[in-house]
Scaffold this motif. Sequence first.
Motif, PDB file in Angstrom:
ATOM      1  N   ILE A   9      33.570 -32.686 -32.796  1.00  0.00           N
ATOM      2  CA  ILE A   9      33.036 -32.673 -34.447  1.00  0.00           C
ATOM      3  C   ILE A   9      33.630 -33.861 -34.531  1.00  0.00           C
ATOM      4  CG2 ILE A   9      33.051 -30.086 -34.285  1.00  0.00           C
ATOM      5  CD1 ILE A   9      34.937 -31.551 -36.974  1.00  0.00           C
ATOM      6  N   LYS A  10      33.882 -34.979 -33.896  1.00  0.00           N
ATOM      7  CA  LYS A  10      34.177 -36.460 -34.222  1.00  0.00           C
ATOM      8  C   LYS A  10      34.496 -36.299 -35.893  1.00  0.00           C
ATOM      9  CE  LYS A  10      30.613 -38.020 -30.311  1.00  0.00           C
ATOM     10  NZ  LYS A  10      31.266 -37.026 -29.698  1.00  0.00           N
ATOM     11  N   PRO A  11      35.877 -35.975 -35.715  1.00  0.00           N
ATOM     12  CA  PRO A  11      36.616 -35.847 -37.126  1.00  0.00           C
ATOM     13  C   PRO A  11      36.261 -37.322 -37.891  1.00  0.00           C
ATOM     14  CG  PRO A  11      38.049 -34.708 -36.328  1.00  0.00           C
ATOM     15  CD  PRO A  11      36.479 -35.455 -35.063  1.00  0.00           C
ATOM     16  N   SER A  12      36.689 -38.510 -37.158  1.00  0.00           N
ATOM     17  CA  SER A  12      37.470 -39.224 -37.308  1.00  0.00           C
ATOM     18  C   SER A  12      36.191 -40.579 -37.540  1.00  0.00           C
ATOM     19  CB  SER A  12      37.770 -40.482 -35.448  1.00  0.00           C
ATOM     20  OG  SER A  12      37.191 -39.873 -34.325  1.00  0.00           O
ATOM     21  N   LEU A  13      35.142 -40.252 -37.127  1.00  0.00           N
ATOM     22  CA  LEU A  13      33.848 -40.527 -37.939  1.00  0.00           C
ATOM     23  C   LEU A  13      33.392 -40.334 -39.121  1.00  0.00           C
ATOM     24  CD1 LEU A  13      31.699 -40.550 -34.777  1.00  0.00           C
ATOM     25  CD2 LEU A  13      33.293 -42.429 -35.622  1.00  0.00           C
ATOM     26  N   GLU A  25      56.019 -27.516 -33.527  1.00  0.00           N
ATOM     27  CA  GLU A  25      56.895 -27.302 -34.155  1.00  0.00           C
ATOM     28  C   GLU A  25      55.258 -26.336 -35.340  1.00  0.00           C
ATOM     29  OE1 GLU A  25      56.296 -30.911 -34.151  1.00  0.00           O
ATOM     30  OE2 GLU A  25      58.183 -30.808 -33.091  1.00  0.00           O
ATOM     31  N   GLY A  26      54.760 -26.314 -34.254  1.00  0.00           N
ATOM     32  CA  GLY A  26      53.595 -25.148 -34.473  1.00  0.00           C
ATOM     33  C   GLY A  26      51.906 -26.157 -34.701  1.00  0.00           C
ATOM     34  N   VAL A  27      51.083 -25.827 -35.451  1.00  0.00           N
ATOM     35  CA  VAL A  27      49.862 -26.280 -36.455  1.00  0.00           C
ATOM     36  C   VAL A  27      50.086 -26.744 -37.051  1.00  0.00           C
ATOM     37  CG1 VAL A  27      47.337 -26.536 -36.480  1.00  0.00           C
ATOM     38  CG2 VAL A  27      48.539 -24.270 -35.457  1.00  0.00           C
ATOM     39  N   ARG A  28      49.882 -28.386 -37.057  1.00  0.00           N
ATOM     40  CA  ARG A  28      49.577 -29.596 -38.099  1.00  0.00           C
ATOM     41  C   ARG A  28      48.423 -30.215 -37.782  1.00  0.00           C
ATOM     42  NH1 ARG A  28      54.357 -33.426 -38.390  1.00  0.00           N
ATOM     43  NH2 ARG A  28      53.977 -33.813 -40.152  1.00  0.00           N
ATOM     44  N   TYR A  29      48.111 -30.932 -38.789  1.00  0.00           N
ATOM     45  CA  TYR A  29      46.159 -31.264 -39.051  1.00  0.00           C
ATOM     46  C   TYR A  29      46.562 -33.338 -39.124  1.00  0.00           C
ATOM     47  CZ  TYR A  29      45.928 -26.519 -40.137  1.00  0.00           C
ATOM     48  OH  TYR A  29      45.813 -24.953 -40.693  1.00  0.00           O
ATOM     49  N   GLN A  30      45.620 -33.862 -37.728  1.00  0.00           N
ATOM     50  CA  GLN A  30      45.462 -34.730 -38.441  1.00  0.00           C
ATOM     51  C   GLN A  30      44.269 -34.954 -39.104  1.00  0.00           C
ATOM     52  OE1 GLN A  30      47.070 -37.110 -35.680  1.00  0.00           O
ATOM     53  NE2 GLN A  30      46.276 -39.111 -37.593  1.00  0.00           N
ATOM     54  N   ILE A  31      44.620 -35.825 -40.354  1.00  0.00           N
ATOM     55  CA  ILE A  31      43.806 -36.844 -40.937  1.00  0.00           C
ATOM     56  C   ILE A  31      43.019 -38.302 -41.156  1.00  0.00           C
ATOM     57  CG2 ILE A  31      43.293 -36.983 -44.223  1.00  0.00           C
ATOM     58  CD1 ILE A  31      44.065 -34.011 -43.476  1.00  0.00           C
ATOM     59  N   TYR A  32      42.042 -38.049 -40.848  1.00  0.00           N
ATOM     60  CA  TYR A  32      41.277 -38.976 -40.874  1.00  0.00           C
ATOM     61  C   TYR A  32      40.744 -40.020 -41.700  1.00  0.00           C
ATOM     62  CZ  TYR A  32      41.401 -37.615 -35.455  1.00  0.00           C
ATOM     63  OH  TYR A  32      41.880 -37.567 -34.680  1.00  0.00           O
ATOM     64  N   VAL A  33      40.733 -41.387 -42.330  1.00  0.00           N
ATOM     65  CA  VAL A  33      40.152 -41.496 -44.057  1.00  0.00           C
ATOM     66  C   VAL A  33      39.978 -42.475 -43.530  1.00  0.00           C
ATOM     67  CG1 VAL A  33      40.938 -42.134 -46.258  1.00  0.00           C
ATOM     68  CG2 VAL A  33      41.862 -40.744 -45.219  1.00  0.00           C
ATOM     69  N   GLY A  34      38.573 -42.677 -44.180  1.00  0.00           N
ATOM     70  CA  GLY A  34      37.570 -43.835 -43.832  1.00  0.00           C
ATOM     71  C   GLY A  34      36.768 -44.201 -42.788  1.00  0.00           C
ATOM     72  N   GLY A  35      36.601 -43.811 -41.801  1.00  0.00           N
ATOM     73  CA  GLY A  35      35.668 -43.458 -40.876  1.00  0.00           C
ATOM     74  C   GLY A  35      35.255 -44.088 -40.329  1.00  0.00           C
ATOM     75  N   THR A  36      34.826 -44.524 -38.738  1.00  0.00           N
ATOM     76  CA  THR A  36      34.371 -45.421 -37.998  1.00  0.00           C
ATOM     77  C   THR A  36      36.174 -45.358 -37.271  1.00  0.00           C
ATOM     78  OG1 THR A  36      36.237 -46.999 -39.343  1.00  0.00           O
ATOM     79  CG2 THR A  36      33.437 -47.687 -39.723  1.00  0.00           C
ATOM     80  N   TRP A  37      35.866 -44.274 -37.112  1.00  0.00           N
ATOM     81  CA  TRP A  37      36.633 -44.223 -36.056  1.00  0.00           C
ATOM     82  C   TRP A  37      38.221 -43.294 -36.278  1.00  0.00           C
ATOM     83  CZ3 TRP A  37      34.947 -41.966 -31.787  1.00  0.00           C
ATOM     84  CH2 TRP A  37      33.427 -42.449 -31.927  1.00  0.00           C
TER      85      TRP A  37
END
Length: 107
Positions: A9-13, A25-37
Amino acid sequence: MGGCPNSCIKPSLNDFGIEGRRTPEGVRYQIYVGGTWGRHTRLVEQEEILPLLEKTLLWFRENAFQRERLGAAIDRLGTAALLSALEGDGLPARREAILAAPLKQRP
């Protein structure tokens, strides 16, 4: 928000993207801020997502010009300014004033 290891779903965009990841350690979440990959990323626990999103949106509302994208505001003001604002509780404490202020116009 996505969970595909291939970033289907391209969250980095997105201006604020969330991608679930399995870690030892279990499920963690990568947060992408600002778009552009996803130039600005952070690995967080689930309970950190909503406070981080709220602070990001309040920072954006307070600092961005009308019709400016989040990534453009970060580029203009600097990553350090965003990261500094995300650290404390100053933004949520000023929520009402930030939301009541008029939108900034470009000079």
